[in-house]
Design a protein around this motif. Structure first.
Motif, PDB file in Angstrom:
ATOM      1  N   ASN A 188       0.206   7.895 -12.369  1.00  0.00           N
ATOM      2  CA  ASN A 188       0.375   7.876 -10.917  1.00  0.00           C
ATOM      3  C   ASN A 188       1.870   8.048 -10.634  1.00  0.00           C
ATOM      4  O   ASN A 188       2.625   7.085 -10.556  1.00  0.00           O
ATOM      5  CB  ASN A 188      -0.143   6.563 -10.342  1.00  0.00           C
ATOM      6  CG  ASN A 188      -0.113   6.540  -8.823  1.00  0.00           C
ATOM      7  OD1 ASN A 188       0.615   7.305  -8.190  1.00  0.00           O
ATOM      8  ND2 ASN A 188      -0.905   5.663  -8.229  1.00  0.00           N
ATOM      9  N   PRO A 224      -1.988   9.577  -3.708  1.00  0.00           N
ATOM     10  CA  PRO A 224      -1.012   9.579  -4.792  1.00  0.00           C
ATOM     11  C   PRO A 224      -1.055  10.867  -5.619  1.00  0.00           C
ATOM     12  O   PRO A 224      -2.098  11.525  -5.726  1.00  0.00           O
ATOM     13  CB  PRO A 224      -1.442   8.371  -5.655  1.00  0.00           C
ATOM     14  CG  PRO A 224      -2.273   7.522  -4.751  1.00  0.00           C
ATOM     15  CD  PRO A 224      -2.938   8.448  -3.789  1.00  0.00           C
ATOM     16  N   TYR A 238      -1.162  12.389  -9.042  1.00  0.00           N
ATOM     17  CA  TYR A 238      -1.471  12.134 -10.453  1.00  0.00           C
ATOM     18  C   TYR A 238      -1.151  13.396 -11.247  1.00  0.00           C
ATOM     19  O   TYR A 238      -1.516  14.499 -10.853  1.00  0.00           O
ATOM     20  CB  TYR A 238      -2.939  11.770 -10.637  1.00  0.00           C
ATOM     21  CG  TYR A 238      -3.265  10.329 -10.279  1.00  0.00           C
ATOM     22  CD1 TYR A 238      -3.185   9.329 -11.236  1.00  0.00           C
ATOM     23  CD2 TYR A 238      -3.627   9.997  -8.982  1.00  0.00           C
ATOM     24  CE1 TYR A 238      -3.485   8.008 -10.914  1.00  0.00           C
ATOM     25  CE2 TYR A 238      -3.907   8.675  -8.639  1.00  0.00           C
ATOM     26  CZ  TYR A 238      -3.840   7.687  -9.607  1.00  0.00           C
ATOM     27  OH  TYR A 238      -4.121   6.381  -9.269  1.00  0.00           O
TER      28      TYR A 238
END
Length: 491
Positions: free
Chosen positions: A168, A482, A484
């Motif tokens: 992340n 987020p 990734y």
């Protein structure tokens, strides 16, 4: 039933009267900038979508780069071009150097005793001068080099432990930024404390919240009903309790060889070395400013840089080749190495153009009547400068203005430090961000090390390239979801 009929009739009369008054007023004073039609009472508030900078950009395509909106009773000037921004921030800089009142800023930022939201005047001049001289000077930026290097090394080790697995990256960059700011401003990290994390998240969210009562006073009850007033009260109390504890710890501590921002401000207070009194409230307000201006904006910019690079592998490969050629196998990129990295600098510059840390600058306010582009602008007019729209002006950047193309800056003299109004992510004029150097050094060093030590790729199942990346809401505009990515070691 009769009562309802009477109420409907009364409302209708009021509505018609307001419409007539607005039309009559517009006819008497037509020397105002173009303006979209508004509704009674609320003006143009209904035309602001989820992402205000995008809504205002769309309106500017129809009404021009200088348009007048009304948010309830407040006249708001919207600036959406580099030329008009220059008029506001340079030609008439002093006239537009103040800040409008804001219930949210007053409650959260110590009644505007900070630097960012303080009204233009002697207090603001003294506070900014003190910050520039004692907190954000080149000497101070260099003094925190060890802090930056240590935190970047910890970040790299964290990523290395997850090598070849999805990480992340948004969370990692946010944590890094918070840790650096905490150590620089407060002397130690607080990022691992759940209460502190939750408090900073609340602060960020509230600063980007729209207060109905600030623009339509008779609807102030809406802010109470939806819980905004209660949230502001609690968050302001929690912030003050936290920063009071930090200041008290610094006063009671042995200070060893620590020299963070709180220490510097307390020394100024004791020694009266800047020619004016700086009280405890101002110390807390200035330190809070550093968190507000330095955390979300820095992490969001780095997050967008990595997003764009992952979506444009040819740019990522070119940047990696530059960084690795200059570093010649060294595991760590130094600040001296970065000075030679031209492509790194234009990658960051292009990201600032497309994803400015603040899509809408902190609002300005006119302190006196002024003529702007032939239009009459009265004192007390709020001014919002849409840096997001300015970065996408086709007349400046060409027909490919919506595309990520760092190469456009290689032969360009346009800079982002406030002299060139085509690119003003940190503002310009008297209200320019005083911490530009601090932010740029951190961003460059983090990004250079990320691409030097790791090869990066998106998850195979990622649909971002096809569907685009959604923005979050708030003062800063990080990704909604987020980022990734998979990092593979280069050796």
């Amino acid at each position: 039933m009769q009562m309802m009929s009477m109420m409907f009739l009364l409302c209708s009369i009021i509505f018609i009267t307001i419409i007539f008054f607005k039309i009559h007023k517009r006819g008497k004073n037509s020397n105002t900038p173009p303006s979209p039609p508004g509704l009674p009472m609320i003006g143009n508030l209904h035309q602001l979508g989820r992402h205000t900078h995008r809504s205002l950009c769309s309106l500017s395509h129809r009404y021009g780069p200088l348009m007048l909106l009304h948010f309830g009773r407040v006249p708001v000037l919207i600036v959406s071009s580099a030329e008009v921004a220059k008029d506001v921030l340079k030609t008439h800089d002093r006239v537009f150097a103040s800040r409008p009142r804001s219930k949210i800023f007053e409650k959260l930022l110590y009644d505007r005793h900070d630097v960012a939201s303080a009204p233009y005047g002697e207090y603001w001049r003294q506070m900014k001068s003190g910050c520039v001289l004692h907190l954000f000077s080149n000497k101070m930026v260099r003094s925190f080099r060890e802090v930056r290097e240590e935190e970047i090394s910890l970040m790299m080790e964290k990523i290395r432990r997850s090598s070849s697995l999805p990480v992340n990256l948004s969370k990692i960059l946010m944590s890094l930024t918070n840790d650096v700011i905490c150590r620089v401003a407060l002397g130690r990290k607080y990022g691992d404390e759940t209460d502190f994390q939750e408090l900073m998240e609340r602060l960020s969210k509230l600063l980007g919240t729209f207060s109905v009562g600030s623009y339509v006073p008779w609807l102030a009850w809406v802010d109470r009903i939806r819980g905004l007033d209660g949230q502001l009260e609690k968050t302001a109390n929690d912030l003050d309790e936290f920063f009071e504890r930090v200041v008290k710890d610094h006063e009671d501590g042995d200070h060893r060889d620590r020299n963070d921002f709180v220490d510097v401000l307390l020394a100024i207070q004791r020694e009266k070395s800047v020619g004016f009194e700086i009280d405890r409230l101002s110390i807390k307000a200035i330190v809070l400013d550093i968190f507000v201006g330095g955390t979300d904006t820095s992490y969001a910019l780095m997050e967008w840089v990595m997003t764009e690079l992952l979506h444009h592998p040819e740019c990522l490969n070119r940047l990696q080749e530059e960084v690795r050629t200059i570093c010649k196998g060294k595991p760590r990129v130094s600040e001296e190495d970065i000075q030679e990295m031209k492509y790194l600098k234009v990658v960051i510059k292009e990201t600032m153009r497309l994803h400015p840390p603040l899509p809408l600058m902190v609002p300005h306010e006119s302190t006196q009547d002024v003529k702007l582009r032939g239009y009459h602008i009265p004192a007390g007019t709020e001014v919002m400068i849409n840096t997001w729209a300015i970065g996408r002006e086709a007349v400046t950047w060409g027909p490919d203005a919506e595309e990520f193309r760092p190469e456009r800056h290689l032969d360009s003299s346009v800079d982002f430090r406030g002299k060139d109004f085509e690119l003003i992510p940190f503002g310009a004029g008297r209200r320019i961000c005083p911490a530009i150097s601090f932010a740029v050094v951190l961003n460059e060093e983090v990004l250079a090390n990320l691409v030097n030590q790791f090869d990066w790729r998106l998850l195979v199942e990622s649909t971002e390239v096809r569907t685009g990346v959604a923005e979050s809401t708030g003062i800063a505009a990080p990704r909604m979801f987020p980022l990734y990515a998979i990092a593979s070691t280069t050796n």
